[in-house]
Write a protein that holds these residues in place. Structure first.
Motif, mmCIF file in Angstrom:
data_model
loop_
_atom_site.group_PDB
_atom_site.id
_atom_site.type_symbol
_atom_site.label_atom_id
_atom_site.label_comp_id
_atom_site.label_asym_id
_atom_site.label_seq_id
_atom_site.Cartn_x
_atom_site.Cartn_y
_atom_site.Cartn_z
ATOM 1 N N VAL A 12 0.871 -1.193 0.000
ATOM 2 C CA VAL A 12 0.000 0.000 0.000
ATOM 3 C C VAL A 12 0.897 1.230 0.000
ATOM 4 O O VAL A 12 1.714 1.418 0.913
ATOM 5 C CB VAL A 12 -0.936 0.003 1.234
ATOM 6 C CG1 VAL A 12 -1.812 1.260 1.236
ATOM 7 C CG2 VAL A 12 -1.814 -1.246 1.246
ATOM 8 N N GLY A 19 -5.014 5.143 3.310
ATOM 9 C CA GLY A 19 -3.955 4.155 3.083
ATOM 10 C C GLY A 19 -3.702 3.274 4.292
ATOM 11 O O GLY A 19 -3.641 2.041 4.182
ATOM 12 N N VAL A 109 -2.397 4.994 -2.783
ATOM 13 C CA VAL A 109 -3.359 5.777 -2.003
ATOM 14 C C VAL A 109 -2.707 7.103 -1.596
ATOM 15 O O VAL A 109 -2.877 7.570 -0.469
ATOM 16 C CB VAL A 109 -3.824 5.018 -0.727
ATOM 17 C CG1 VAL A 109 -5.183 5.527 -0.246
ATOM 18 C CG2 VAL A 109 -3.917 3.518 -0.942
#
Length: 804
Positions: A12, A19, A109
């Motif tokens: 991520v 996130g 993200v």
């Protein structure tokens, strides 16, 4: 053909609010997660004082580590249990980006800025292995723009995956492909999101704000403009647009405060700029009072004030004030009265309340018509722009905004033709396809045929089954298909097919009374004679809030001890019947699973539970001990865990404290850690929609394996006086330290007495029935205590626990 892909490691990129929480949710489901973010450009004063340099690892990972810690401390928690944090490792883009070569899925993200996202993807391309999934969680930037300039392999495996905040709890996952995304990647993400992440996955077009935010923000903005026209207060709007309407308790303005007014403004501004040809374009312009709130930095909880403000009043007590939208001053909240709302109170099904709202003669009715007639026009016009099928819009609104009914379902509930008549008076016109649908004799957007819910498909002008739902069992659809075999006021027995029956609770809060117990016993009788197994599960908001304490209170006040003794015995016998029937019984709990609901789970052959299950034995709160077999069962499980003396005492203490502190799990994982679930006798359904189907499959599996009736236990080791000494000493020290009241001490001693098998002179082996009799006697004696009755009365009349 479905793409075969194992997702064991996810990277991520970006550890902000979304996130860090997306990382937590992947860890929840057992995936190994690498969470990365930028390295800081300058030292903090604290780091300087420690003599750290910018290249020190603690400094370089400060942003990501702080973000993760903040997320984990937030309420509601993004993690199922502290144990899942072991699955997450952190790092920074400078030192650790190369590690993504070993990951199966990379999710971006970072900040909502196209240039920054493109720079990150440039870096990703240096290390990413060909064939690796790469997706973006953007909520507003066109997906195809982000893929510009990337390699063919990147584009083929790239797509938008828009999670909603908080990702653990909000069920929507929007999947947005580009023209370059391979179809098998889209199919894989739709399936993986549903089955493993527990999401309602909705396939979207790459249009501004996709589906849920496009419709949801239109709905909010239309309402914000209506407030001035209809002269409504903040309190009125939240009362009219809350649970009565099938919406979350936080309704409209409270939700805005929680999410942040700036978030809503940002999406509304994005739509105003990006959908110039939308008929409702001007609605995306902010009303003057919202602009003023933004200027004042009144953004909600994050700035300590928004539509509401918490203060300490003259008496030093917390008070929540509401904003007067005309004067922009905060004032004490006013009680909201509405004849329309009063009329909906006794209507259980949300869909059945819609006609009442639509016909309402007061402000609640007027707001409903103003809001929904415009919304009906808006969603009908959005097809095929944002979605080709109407069910996708409903799915997105239910899963992303927590609406119990999507716009087309509300329209059906009001009546499609009737609503159009009303719309004309308000200057709203449905899209041409709706009139064509009616003209062809099709009177609704949905219908149930042979237990299957179907939607009206516009191109073919016919009804089609909603894709993906064949794996779900929806009890409401079976009931519409005459599958109810027995019904009383508290429960129904429904034929799930393949020889499996289902007991569905449908009392208020799914509390358990005589009707429920009767239905469970009847279902087991029927299954033992003509079927193969029983599932106990329902589609209510909660599995069960426990026993009907109102009934217990009435019997105790009237001192009907014989009747109460019979009622408790029936409860215990039903729990034992669940365990010792000759057919498998699977319990399928979700959300609140308290008291008796938990006790049924303790006795099941298998517990198939939703990931979001909040399970606990909470009887202490009403002044009693678990009396439906729960105390007996904890004594039995403690006995199975006993080994040497030290562990014997700790095991008893831990089991005792779980009940004594009324511990409720915050997830299915924690229910296991608290000892409510046994290894190899439970499984978790990530997607709540699959729960009943998964439970049925387990019942069939147990039946096919040649299920044999278990033998009642006669070898339960209890400690007698040896254990009582530990329990009484502990209760006494808690009381002396003012941690518990005198009545809590009395309940603790009764609980200990049962769990230790009474005051036996030495550790002894006893039967289940012996413990059940002790449990029932203790329960009854506590019901005769005035302080217990005060506690029960407080729950029944005020819905609040009393610590007396």
């Amino acid at each position: 053909m479905m793409l075969k892909k194992d997702i064991t490691k996810v990277a991520v990129l970006g550890s902000g609010v979304m996130g860090s929480r997306i990382a937590c949710h992947f860890a929840n489901i057992g995936v190994e997660v690498l969470l990365l973010d930028i390295a800081p450009k300058e030292l903090t004063a604290e780091e300087q004082a420690k003599g750290l340099a910018l290249d020190h690892k603690a400094v370089k990972n400060r942003i990501v580590n702080t973000a993760l810690q903040t997320a984990v401390k937030s309420n509601p928690s993004p993690i199922y249990s502290q144990s899942v944090l072991q699955k997450i490792s952190t790092g920074n883009f400078d030192d650790d980006m190369s590690k993504i070569a070993n990951y199966d899925w990379i999710i971006e993200v970072v900040i909502e800025n196209l240039d920054i996202k493109k720079k990150v993807f440039e870096q990703v391309e240096q290390f990413r292995k060909p064939g690796t999934l790469i997706t973006s969680n953007t909520s507003g930037i066109p997906i195809h723009l982000m893929a510009e300039g990337r390699s063919e392999d990147f584009k083929a495996n790239f797509c938008g995956t828009h999670f909603f905040n908080p990702p653990r709890y909000l069920r929507l996952l929007e999947i947005i492909p580009t023209p370059h995304t391979k179809p098998e990647i889209v199919d894989f993400l739709m399936h993986y999101g549903d089955k493993f992440l527990g999401k309602t996955t909705v396939l979207c077009k790459d249009t501004p704000a996709f589906i849920a935010n496009r419709v949801g923000v239109y709905s909010i903005m239309a309402l914000l403009h209506s407030v001035e026209k209809l002269d409504l207060t903040v309190e009125e709007v939240d009362k009219f647009t809350g649970p009565a309407l099938g919406r979350p308790k936080s309704a409209t303005f409270r939700t805005s405060d929680v999410v942040g007014l700036d978030t809503m403004i940002k999406v509304a501004k994005g739509l105003y700029d990006n959908v110039p040809n939308d008929k409702a374009h001007d609605l995306f312009k902010l009303p003057a009072y919202v602009e003023k709130m933004a200027e004042n930095n009144w953004l909600g909880d994050k700035t300590k004030q928004g539509f509401y403000k918490k203060i300490k009043n003259a008496e030093g007590k917390s008070e929540i004030l509401a904003l007067d939208l005309k004067t922009l001053e905060y004032k004490p909240q006013q009680k909201v009265k509405s004849a329309t709302l009063e009329m909906t109170k006794n209507i259980d099904k949300v869909a059945d309340r819609m006609k009442v709202f639509a016909a309402g003669k007061d402000k609640a009715g007027e707001l409903f018509r103003t809001s929904f007639f415009g919304l009906f026009e808006y969603v009908s016009d959005r097809i095929p722009e944002i979605a080709d099928e109407l069910y996708k819009i409903d799915d997105a609104m239910r899963a992303g905004f927590g609406w119990e009914l999507g716009p087309f379902e509300v329209w059906d509930a009001v009546g499609v033709a009737e609503a159009i008549e009303g719309m004309k008076k308000y200057g709203n016109e449905p899209a041409a396809w709706v009139n064509e649908m009616l003209a062809a004799g099709n009177t609704s957007f949905y219908k149930v045929e042979d237990g299957v819910k179907k939607y009206y498909d516009i191109p073919s002008k016919s009804y089609k089954a909603i894709p993906g739902t064949s794996d779900f069992i929806i009890l409401e659809n079976l009931k519409a298909n005459n599958k109810v075999l027995y019904k009383n006021a508290g429960a129904s027995i429904i034929d799930l097919g393949d020889g499996i029956l289902n007991v569905e609770f449908h009392s208020k809060m799914n509390t358990i009374g005589g009707d429920t117990l009767s239905a469970i016993n009847k279902a087991i009788d029927m299954a033992e004679k003509d079927y193969r197994g029983v599932v106990i599960g329902n589609d209510g908001a909660n599995f069960s809030a426990g026993a009907n304490v109102g009934m217990i209170f009435m019997m105790a006040v009237e001192q009907e001890w014989e009747e109460l003794n019979m009622a408790i015995r029936l409860f215990q016998n039903t729990s034992m019947r669940i365990r010792y029937s000759s057919i498998p019984v699977v319990v399928a709990p979700h959300n609140l699973t308290l008291g008796g609901g938990c006790e049924f789970s303790l006795h099941a052959d298998h517990v198939q539970l939703s990931a979001e299950t909040y399970m606990g034995l909470v009887e202490f709160g009403v002044g009693v001990i678990p009396g439906g077999g729960g105390t007996k069962e904890f004594a039995l499980r403690a006995s199975d865990e006993f080994s040497d003396d030290q562990i014997v005492q700790n095991t008893l203490k831990n089991r005792f404290l779980t009940i004594g502190m009324a511990k409720v799990s915050t997830s299915a994982v924690e229910a296991f850690e608290l000892g409510y679930l046994q290894k190899d006798k439970y499984a978790i359904s990530m997607n709540r929609s699959r729960l009943i189907a998964d439970a049925k499959a387990k019942a069939i599996e147990l039946a096919d394996a040649g299920y044999t009736k278990p033998v009642q236990r006669k070898n339960i080791k209890v400690l007698g006086k040896q254990g009582l000494g530990i329990v009484y000493a502990g209760a006494n020290s808690m009381y002396s330290g003012h941690y518990i009241s005198e009545h809590d001490k009395k309940i603790s001693e009764k609980l200990g007495y049962v769990m230790c098998g009474g005051d036996l002179s030495s550790p002894t082996e006893v039967t289940e029935q012996y413990l059940l009799d002790l449990e029932r006697e203790a329960f009854l004696s506590l019901c005769g205590e005035r302080k217990t009755l005060e506690r029960i009365q407080s729950i029944v009349t005020k819905g609040k626990p009393l610590r007396n």
